[in-house]
Motif scaffolding. Structure first.
Motif: not given
Length: 92
Positions: A78-92
């Protein structure tokens, strides 16, 4: 490459409980002390094998360790999933 690859693995094994090092207890859960080493992925497996092979305990004595392994795995996932979403799935 093999030497560089094994360098972090050595620290993982060193601090996961294979070599008994004195560490302070952070807190206890159901009478089991949780230390800094408890947050390494293999530490509960090492503790379970130590209880089975060296101390002659049975399966009922390692229930806490067997339950802690999937809990720690889910926590890291879950920690890795949250970090992945924060880094790679962030909308600009």
């Amino acid at each position: 490459v093999m030497i560089i690859g094994n360098f972090p693995y050595f620290f993982l094994l060193l601090f996961s409980g294979i070599m008994p090092l004195p560490t302070p207890d952070l807190f206890t859960i159901f009478g089991h002390p949780i230390t800094f080493n408890s947050f390494f992925p293999v530490s509960f497996g090492v503790q379970a094998l130590n209880k089975l092979m060296n101390y002659g305990m049975g399966m009922k004595d390692i229930v806490f360790e067997l339950l802690a392994i999937p809990v720690l795995t889910a926590l890291y996932f879950l920690l890795g999933l949250a970090l992945f979403r924060r880094k790679h799935l962030r909308l600009y």
